[in-house]
Design a protein around this motif. Sequence first.
Motif, mmCIF file in Angstrom:
data_model
loop_
_atom_site.group_PDB
_atom_site.id
_atom_site.type_symbol
_atom_site.label_atom_id
_atom_site.label_comp_id
_atom_site.label_asym_id
_atom_site.label_seq_id
_atom_site.Cartn_x
_atom_site.Cartn_y
_atom_site.Cartn_z
ATOM 1 N N GLN A 240 0.706 -1.200 0.029
ATOM 2 C CA GLN A 240 -0.003 0.042 0.020
ATOM 3 C C GLN A 240 0.826 1.289 0.010
ATOM 4 N N TRP A 241 0.090 2.480 -0.363
ATOM 5 C CA TRP A 241 1.074 3.596 -0.583
ATOM 6 C C TRP A 241 0.969 4.298 0.906
ATOM 7 N N LYS A 242 2.125 4.864 1.455
ATOM 8 C CA LYS A 242 2.083 5.555 2.480
ATOM 9 C C LYS A 242 2.690 6.953 2.669
ATOM 10 N N ASP A 243 2.157 7.867 2.996
ATOM 11 C CA ASP A 243 2.762 9.196 2.713
ATOM 12 C C ASP A 243 3.442 9.511 4.333
ATOM 13 N N TYR A 244 4.554 10.122 4.214
ATOM 14 C CA TYR A 244 5.282 10.612 5.338
ATOM 15 C C TYR A 244 5.054 12.271 5.007
ATOM 16 N N VAL A 245 4.766 13.074 5.979
ATOM 17 C CA VAL A 245 5.003 14.358 5.715
ATOM 18 C C VAL A 245 6.166 15.000 6.637
ATOM 19 N N ARG A 246 6.882 15.894 6.067
ATOM 20 C CA ARG A 246 7.914 16.587 6.661
ATOM 21 C C ARG A 246 7.932 18.154 6.308
ATOM 22 N N MET A 255 6.226 18.809 2.949
ATOM 23 C CA MET A 255 6.728 18.213 1.735
ATOM 24 C C MET A 255 6.016 16.674 2.043
ATOM 25 N N ARG A 256 5.509 16.189 0.937
ATOM 26 C CA ARG A 256 4.995 14.774 1.387
ATOM 27 C C ARG A 256 6.288 13.870 0.599
ATOM 28 N N LEU A 257 6.718 12.845 1.432
ATOM 29 C CA LEU A 257 7.476 11.783 0.803
ATOM 30 C C LEU A 257 6.807 10.435 1.160
ATOM 31 N N GLY A 258 6.167 9.945 -0.080
ATOM 32 C CA GLY A 258 5.260 8.892 0.034
ATOM 33 C C GLY A 258 6.011 7.811 -0.862
ATOM 34 N N GLY A 259 5.555 6.488 -0.438
ATOM 35 C CA GLY A 259 6.178 5.095 -1.051
ATOM 36 C C GLY A 259 5.234 3.999 -0.533
ATOM 37 N N VAL A 260 5.795 3.005 -1.166
ATOM 38 C CA VAL A 260 5.248 1.583 -0.734
ATOM 39 C C VAL A 260 5.647 1.060 0.365
#
Length: 308
Positions: A240-246, A255-260
Amino acid sequence: MSWQLAYQTMEMALHFEKPVIFNRHPVFYFRSLLGKELFYLICPFRSRMCERCTLRFKCAYSFVFESPVTRDNPVLYGRNFASHPFVMSSDVGESQSTERLNLKMILIGQAAEYIPIIFWSFIRAGETGIFKNRVRYKIDELKINGKPSFKDEKLNLPGGPYHWQLLEEETIKKGKLFLEFLTPVRFKKDGRYLKEMSVEDVLQAAKRRMEILVGTYGAKDFVRMPFPQIEVFSENAQMQWKDYVRWSARQKRQMRLGGVVGILSVEGQFSAMALSLLKGAEIFHVGKNTSFGLGKIKVTFVEGEVHG
């Protein structure tokens, strides 16, 4: 050609003065704290941009956080910045309440020479405090390469580093391979970020990652790695895709740093080269934004008969 890379590990057990909750990925905070304190301790020209500084190729802060290279470098030709020579991870996630946290850094090549000043930077950050309310912390224990290294206010550096090496032997093993994507893994294929990945996609990203690291911080003569031999019998992806926000202090915005994230299970035949390449990805992370803690994977291979 021998592809190998020296590295050292640095593990710190942090103890906060009161319970804290990280509303973002903890590595974001500690990467920012390290950069701030390292810059303060090292830089004699604080109003000067790093890329214009005559010391940019010799300065610890520049080496670790800017990672400049000349544009005629053979690894990333035309670019003047390389991948950073470290990765960072934490055993605490977002929205967890805790008084203790284990922070780990992998320092690649020459970056390991800066362990003393990096450790001192984390001590200073703990004395100043974290978050807006300045919660302080102490470092209860430091381990370098798995060995206790700080006692009675004395830092004891162990002997030589670990080494990762790409195995070039032609041994083929049958079995089940499990890839756990623990923090978002993000990389592009045909110009788009992948939301589901095959083992060949991961191997291609791992090959690219290790070529850059070995070429920049390891080998004197740069040569591209061959693509490893594998044969896939079956593959099952639960992702699933998950976004980290920093918060980016440079760009003054979130900024959103998203990935699997998730797990990829594969049955097949894998060369020693393929498994060693995946081991490199496990140690040094894979994909983009690895210095922010992204791309952390766990690799498990169970040898045995599988149905092809």
